[in-house]
Scaffold this motif. Structure first.
Motif, PDB file in Angstrom:
ATOM      1  N   ASP A   2       0.813  -1.223   0.000  1.00 33.98           N
ATOM      2  CA  ASP A   2       0.000   0.000   0.000  1.00 33.98           C
ATOM      3  C   ASP A   2       0.842   1.267   0.000  1.00 33.98           C
ATOM      4  O   ASP A   2       0.586   2.199  -0.765  1.00 33.98           O
ATOM      5  N   TYR A   3       1.862   1.319   0.859  1.00 29.53           N
ATOM      6  CA  TYR A   3       2.607   2.569   0.983  1.00 29.53           C
ATOM      7  C   TYR A   3       3.449   2.863  -0.252  1.00 29.53           C
ATOM      8  O   TYR A   3       3.618   4.016  -0.639  1.00 29.53           O
ATOM      9  N   ILE A   4       3.947   1.814  -0.930  1.00 32.64           N
ATOM     10  CA  ILE A   4       4.725   2.076  -2.139  1.00 32.64           C
ATOM     11  C   ILE A   4       3.809   2.448  -3.297  1.00 32.64           C
ATOM     12  O   ILE A   4       4.191   3.219  -4.184  1.00 32.64           O
ATOM     13  N   VAL A   5       2.573   1.930  -3.294  1.00 33.83           N
ATOM     14  CA  VAL A   5       1.603   2.321  -4.315  1.00 33.83           C
ATOM     15  C   VAL A   5       1.305   3.813  -4.203  1.00 33.83           C
ATOM     16  O   VAL A   5       1.270   4.540  -5.198  1.00 33.83           O
ATOM     17  N   VAL A   6       1.095   4.272  -2.960  1.00 31.21           N
ATOM     18  CA  VAL A   6       0.839   5.700  -2.738  1.00 31.21           C
ATOM     19  C   VAL A   6       2.040   6.524  -3.184  1.00 31.21           C
ATOM     20  O   VAL A   6       1.892   7.572  -3.831  1.00 31.21           O
ATOM     21  N   ALA A   7       3.236   6.068  -2.855  1.00 36.68           N
ATOM     22  CA  ALA A   7       4.454   6.797  -3.231  1.00 36.68           C
ATOM     23  C   ALA A   7       4.602   6.877  -4.748  1.00 36.68           C
ATOM     24  O   ALA A   7       4.966   7.925  -5.300  1.00 36.68           O
ATOM     25  N   ILE A   8       4.305   5.784  -5.438  1.00 33.32           N
ATOM     26  CA  ILE A   8       4.423   5.768  -6.895  1.00 33.32           C
ATOM     27  C   ILE A   8       3.397   6.706  -7.531  1.00 33.32           C
ATOM     28  O   ILE A   8       3.717   7.478  -8.439  1.00 33.32           O
ATOM     29  N   GLU A   9       2.183   6.661  -7.047  1.00 34.98           N
ATOM     30  CA  GLU A   9       1.128   7.504  -7.617  1.00 34.98           C
ATOM     31  C   GLU A   9       1.382   8.983  -7.381  1.00 34.98           C
ATOM     32  O   GLU A   9       0.975   9.827  -8.187  1.00 34.98           O
TER      33      GLU A   9
END
Length: 292
Positions: free
Chosen positions: A169-176
């Motif tokens: 979840d946290y890397i998805v947010v960072a990528i977006e």
């Protein structure tokens, strides 16, 4: 490539199954051999008043067409070959295979509906590797493309991002927030996710190792305390003899750890623990396995 310009690798052989996969592999092969245009369009007829140069060019095209037909023959099994044995051009042979195994417009439409549903329901499984999950998505999208669906790389990237497990979840947010997903490549996304996956695995292994070390340390500490208690009792009562005369101090300690000097006493309601001394803390009133 070998010294003669041919392929050393095994060619894909079609046996009537997995048409989508095989047709994709064959189109890559045709493109590599510079004969794809003849599979798609065939060889145009030669005009009656053609010049010598045009006739020579036509002969070269015919050679390439036969080269493409040769590859088709080499890449089907004996049963499939019978269906295209009468075809004299690569286009004729390929069109026959498409009609037999590629499905007509109605069949493709029905299959596409099923693939769309399968695509929407795709989600990463617990403990599934990133590479395996991305491969599953690519397989489905390739089949959809074969049936006429238009799927951009951006759509695939966004599908992966919204269907990962909670640990990402946290890397998805960072990528977006930090990257433009409209220009991101699927292999770039996969690389970022696999890097995080490796960290999670390493941290997980470290945690298990720490827990194992803590358990081993605790057991060692109990052994040391037990030995200290036995030595202390031996010094206090060098000639001690009681009703358990046949037992050694080690036996008594083990018996205490299991619930008392005499397991039968533990079953009695009026059993008095005030006389029991714990070898962990040297205090009275509880057994070693009850020590805090």
């Amino acid at each position: 490539m070998n010294g003669n310009g041919g392929f050393n690798t095994h060619l894909p052989v079609f046996d009537g199954k997995n048409w989508s996969r095989w047709s994709i592999q064959m189109r890559v092969l045709f493109e590599a051999q510079d004969v794809l245009e003849f599979v798609n369009d065939g060889v145009p007829d030669l005009a009656e008043n053609a010049t010598e140069a045009q006739r020579n060019l036509h002969r070269e095209k015919k050679k390439k067409d036969q080269k493409a037909l040769f590859y088709i023959h080499q890449c089907v099994d004996a049963k499939i070959f019978e269906k295209i044995a009468e075809s004299t051009t690569a286009k004729a042979a390929w069109d026959t295979l498409v009609r037999c195994y590629g499905g007509d417009a109605t069949v493709k439409k029905v299959k596409l509906q099923s693939l769309r549903k399968q695509y929407e329901n795709l989600n990463m499984k617990h403990n599934e590797k990133v590479a395996d999950y991305v491969s599953r998505i690519i397989t489905v999208t390739n089949e959809m493309k074969t049936c006429g669906e238009t799927i951009s790389e951006q759509m695939i990237v966004e599908k992966v991002l919204r269907s990962l497990t909670a640990q990402f979840d946290y890397i998805v947010v960072a990528i977006e927030q930090s990257k433009d997903t409209s220009t991101m490549k699927i292999d770039e996304l996969q690389g970022s996710l696999e890097a995080l996956e490796l960290r999670v695995i390493e941290r997980g292994n470290g945690k298990e190792t720490d827990q194992a070390l803590q358990a081993a340390s605790k057991e060692k500490w109990r052994e040391i305390k037990k030995k200290q208690w036995l030595d202390k009792k031996a010094k206090q009562n060098p000639n001690s003899s009681d009703k358990d005369k046949g037992k050694s101090l080690a036996d008594k300690a083990e018996s205490s750890n299991k619930g008392g000097y005499n397991s039968k006493l533990n079953k009695k309601k009026n059993f008095d623990k005030r006389k029991i001394q714990c070898y962990n803390c040297d205090r009275f009133g509880h057994f070693a396995d009850e020590c805090n």
